[in-house]
Scaffold this motif. Structure first.
Motif, mmCIF file in Angstrom:
data_model
loop_
_atom_site.group_PDB
_atom_site.id
_atom_site.type_symbol
_atom_site.label_atom_id
_atom_site.label_comp_id
_atom_site.label_asym_id
_atom_site.label_seq_id
_atom_site.Cartn_x
_atom_site.Cartn_y
_atom_site.Cartn_z
ATOM 1 N N ALA A 248 -1.200 -3.708 4.232
ATOM 2 C CA ALA A 248 -2.435 -3.313 4.904
ATOM 3 C C ALA A 248 -2.850 -4.218 6.051
ATOM 4 C CB ALA A 248 -3.571 -3.239 3.885
ATOM 5 N N ASN A 249 -2.381 -5.480 6.049
ATOM 6 C CA ASN A 249 -2.882 -6.402 7.068
ATOM 7 C C ASN A 249 -1.918 -7.575 7.261
ATOM 8 O OD1 ASN A 249 -3.487 -8.341 4.950
ATOM 9 N ND2 ASN A 249 -5.324 -7.122 4.530
ATOM 10 N N GLU A 250 -2.247 -8.421 8.239
ATOM 11 C CA GLU A 250 -1.396 -9.576 8.581
ATOM 12 C C GLU A 250 -1.267 -10.556 7.416
ATOM 13 O OE1 GLU A 250 0.315 -10.407 11.392
ATOM 14 O OE2 GLU A 250 -0.371 -8.815 12.725
ATOM 15 N N ASP A 251 -2.334 -10.751 6.653
ATOM 16 C CA ASP A 251 -2.274 -11.669 5.510
ATOM 17 C C ASP A 251 -1.260 -11.195 4.478
ATOM 18 O OD1 ASP A 251 -4.186 -13.331 6.633
ATOM 19 O OD2 ASP A 251 -5.843 -12.469 5.474
ATOM 20 N N THR B 115 -0.900 -1.496 16.778
ATOM 21 C CA THR B 115 -1.715 -0.686 17.677
ATOM 22 C C THR B 115 -1.155 -0.640 19.095
ATOM 23 O OG1 THR B 115 -3.098 -2.607 18.172
ATOM 24 C CG2 THR B 115 -3.831 -1.153 16.384
ATOM 25 N N THR C 189 0.811 -1.224 0.000
ATOM 26 C CA THR C 189 0.000 0.000 0.000
ATOM 27 C C THR C 189 0.841 1.268 0.000
ATOM 28 O OG1 THR C 189 -0.195 -0.023 2.407
ATOM 29 C CG2 THR C 189 -1.939 -1.138 1.145
ATOM 30 N N LEU D 274 4.018 -3.406 8.787
ATOM 31 C CA LEU D 274 2.599 -3.266 9.080
ATOM 32 C C LEU D 274 2.477 -2.457 10.364
ATOM 33 C CD1 LEU D 274 -0.418 -4.065 8.718
ATOM 34 C CD2 LEU D 274 0.110 -6.129 10.057
ATOM 35 N N CYS E 55 -0.120 6.871 5.713
ATOM 36 C CA CYS E 55 0.511 5.750 6.430
ATOM 37 C C CYS E 55 2.030 5.795 6.366
ATOM 38 C CB CYS E 55 0.006 4.402 5.920
ATOM 39 S SG CYS E 55 -1.728 4.106 6.255
#
Length: 148
Positions: free
Chosen positions: A85-88, A133, A5, A130, A51
């Motif tokens: 964008a994500n863990e995958d 949080t 991304t 990534l 980001c």
């Protein structure tokens, strides 16, 4: 279509981290993601939007901490990180990097960020990253895992 991304962060060396952070806050309304001192190594990250962050390491005595104005001889870049964008997507990048033998596949969790380091064909240190949080973890608190 890539599953990345954009840029996650660019790591730079600076002689004056207060001036660096202050500049990006004043000019671009950047937000400080973290500013910590780890056994005499101070580093801070500022969010510059989309980001993407600039992660500066204060090394006042390093000859690489000040950039040259000369194109192709500007210096002070340490590494870049490509955002997912994500863990995958992080796992897919890990799988592909290991397959290419560009990485050992270790995932490092800094709380605020998970990353996989690799070297590109020219030897540049790069990360796939990534945003997390959790609060930032110091280098000595990071969690490194290797998964098959």
């Amino acid at each position: 279509m890539p599953f990345t991304t954009g840029i996650n962060h660019v790591a730079l060396l600076t002689r004056d981290i207060d001036a660096f952070v202050g500049f990006y806050i004043e000019v671009f309304d950047a937000e400080v993601l973290f500013d910590i001192d780890e056994d005499g190594l101070r580093h801070a990250a500022v969010d510059v939007g989309g980001c993407a962050a600039l992660h500066a390491f204060a090394l006042p005595d390093s000859p690489h901490a000040a950039a040259s104005a000369e194109m192709f001889n500007r210096g002070h870049l340490d590494h870049i990180a490509i955002n997912v964008a994500n863990e995958d997507a992080l796992e897919e990048a890990r799988r592909r990097l290991v397959k290419r033998k560009a990485s050992d596949g270790a995932v490092t969790d800094f709380g605020v960020l998970k990353s996989i380091s690799f070297r590109d064909p020219d030897g540049l240190e790069v990360e796939v990253a990534l945003w997390g949080t959790e609060p930032v973890r110091r280098f000595d608190e990071r969690i490194t895992t290797t998964t098959p």
